[in-house]
Design a protein around this motif. Structure first.
Motif, short mmCIF file in Angstrom:
data_model
loop_
_atom_site.label_atom_id
_atom_site.label_comp_id
_atom_site.label_asym_id
_atom_site.label_seq_id
_atom_site.Cartn_x
_atom_site.Cartn_y
_atom_site.Cartn_z
N LYS A 59 0.84 -1.20 0.00
CA LYS A 59 0.00 0.00 0.00
C LYS A 59 0.87 1.25 0.00
O LYS A 59 0.67 2.17 -0.78
CB LYS A 59 -0.89 0.01 1.26
N LYS A 93 1.15 4.19 -2.83
CA LYS A 93 0.93 5.60 -2.51
C LYS A 93 2.13 6.44 -2.94
O LYS A 93 1.97 7.50 -3.55
CB LYS A 93 0.69 5.77 -1.00
N SER A 96 -8.40 7.71 -9.50
CA SER A 96 -8.50 8.51 -8.30
C SER A 96 -8.95 9.94 -8.63
O SER A 96 -9.84 10.48 -7.98
CB SER A 96 -7.16 8.52 -7.59
N GLU A 156 -5.12 4.35 5.78
CA GLU A 156 -4.28 4.89 4.71
C GLU A 156 -5.07 5.78 3.75
O GLU A 156 -4.68 6.90 3.46
CB GLU A 156 -3.59 3.77 3.93
N CYS A 157 -6.18 5.24 3.24
CA CYS A 157 -6.90 6.03 2.24
C CYS A 157 -7.79 7.04 2.94
O CYS A 157 -8.83 6.72 3.48
CB CYS A 157 -7.71 5.14 1.29
N CYS A 201 -9.73 6.86 -3.12
CA CYS A 201 -8.43 6.20 -2.97
C CYS A 201 -8.16 5.31 -4.18
O CYS A 201 -8.88 4.36 -4.44
CB CYS A 201 -8.42 5.39 -1.68
N ARG A 245 -7.73 1.63 -3.46
CA ARG A 245 -9.00 1.00 -3.18
C ARG A 245 -9.77 0.72 -4.46
O ARG A 245 -10.37 -0.35 -4.63
CB ARG A 245 -9.83 1.92 -2.27
#
Lengths: 153, 153
Positions: free
Chosen positions: A7, A11, A138, B102-103, B109, B112
């Motif tokens: 994750k 990011k 996003s 996190e998101c 996100c 996600r």
DNA sequence: ACATAATCCTACCTATCCTATAGAGATAGG
DNA sequence: CCTATCTCTATAGGATAGGTAGGATTATGT
């Protein structure tokens, strides 16, 4: 379940894809902006570099950059670097560490056959989605949302 | 990666699907035939019973039986019982334990959104494959193999 | 050459989960 | 009542994930 490592990696890569203008970005900037423990991120970035997704510049004025355009970095590649492949059973893993002891005969193991189908489904999504796609998804979602917000005002 | 628990569960269920003729089968028989640690299997079977996949008969002459025909038991159901769903990120899990920290905004996100696609792909396979399918796949593979063996003799 | 800014490397720690085991308790059949 | 079963609770060892520390190495600018 994907790990935090993966994750964090996604990011960080997302940030690089959006903010990179050619010159390197500092680990500390990435860590701060994306809220990732500094030292932990360090290890992740090294893995990504060794995996060929990032390149780095050492010394003053150094930092990290994408080694490829975002559209050429698949999410599958990233997951594979951080998780060592995404097999559901050992015997389907890319870097085969041997057959799993459970299925006596790999070719006839029902579990293996089913999980092989699942793996194909996963890989087809993961290999066809790129970092660029992720960032775009996003952004689109964010725009959709702000539109809805506008209407509701 | 699916856990040994899930693998053992699928093996045990496969055995039950193939050998069940109405009367209960002993834990010890399952453990022996499928090479699963007895006490560990016990816990797995209890979970499967509570999940509605198995039913048990206590006392002398007791044992375990499938609660449904094999064609009505999906692999997804089994995985969901043993692994508590197969989400790749917390915030996509069925039994939502809250949003992943996190998101920031789950709706926007990127990770996600991508993982949601992956989850859909996984679920579509897992929900459409049944215990009966698994057993059949295995049988077919075995038959194929023995045919090839025959030719080669 | 030197100070400084950055990544790189090795080792370590801790909590949690996975796998497995033990033993006493509950229940049914004969 | 005796025995064969499943049921429940507790526990223990090992692996892995997540995170941390500190110093070594490399490049830049003066």
């Amino acid at each position: 379940m994907i790990s935090k490592k993966t994750k964090y990696a996604l990011k960080a890569l997302g940030y690089l894809a959006e903010h990179s203008v050619g010159d390197p970005i500092l680990i500390s900037e990435l860590a701060k902006e994306e809220n990732i423990p500094r030292k932990f991120l360090e290890a992740i970035l090294v893995a990504l570099r060794k995996g060929g997704v990032l390149k780095s510049k050492i010394g003053k004025g150094g930092g990290y950059m994408l080694a490829l355009p975002p559209a050429n970095i698949t999410i599958g590649k990233v997951v594979s670097i951080l998780e060592g492949g995404f097999a559901l059973v050992e015997c389907l893993n890319d870097n085969v560490k041997g057959v799993c002891e459970e299925c006596g005969d790999p070719a006839c193991c029902g579990i293996r056959l089913v999980m092989s189908d699942v793996k194909k489904a996963i890989d087809s999504v993961l290999e066809s989605t790129t970092l660029a796609d992720m960032v775009e998804k996003s952004d689109t979602a964010r725009q959709q949302k702000s539109k809805i917000m506008d209407f509701s005002i």
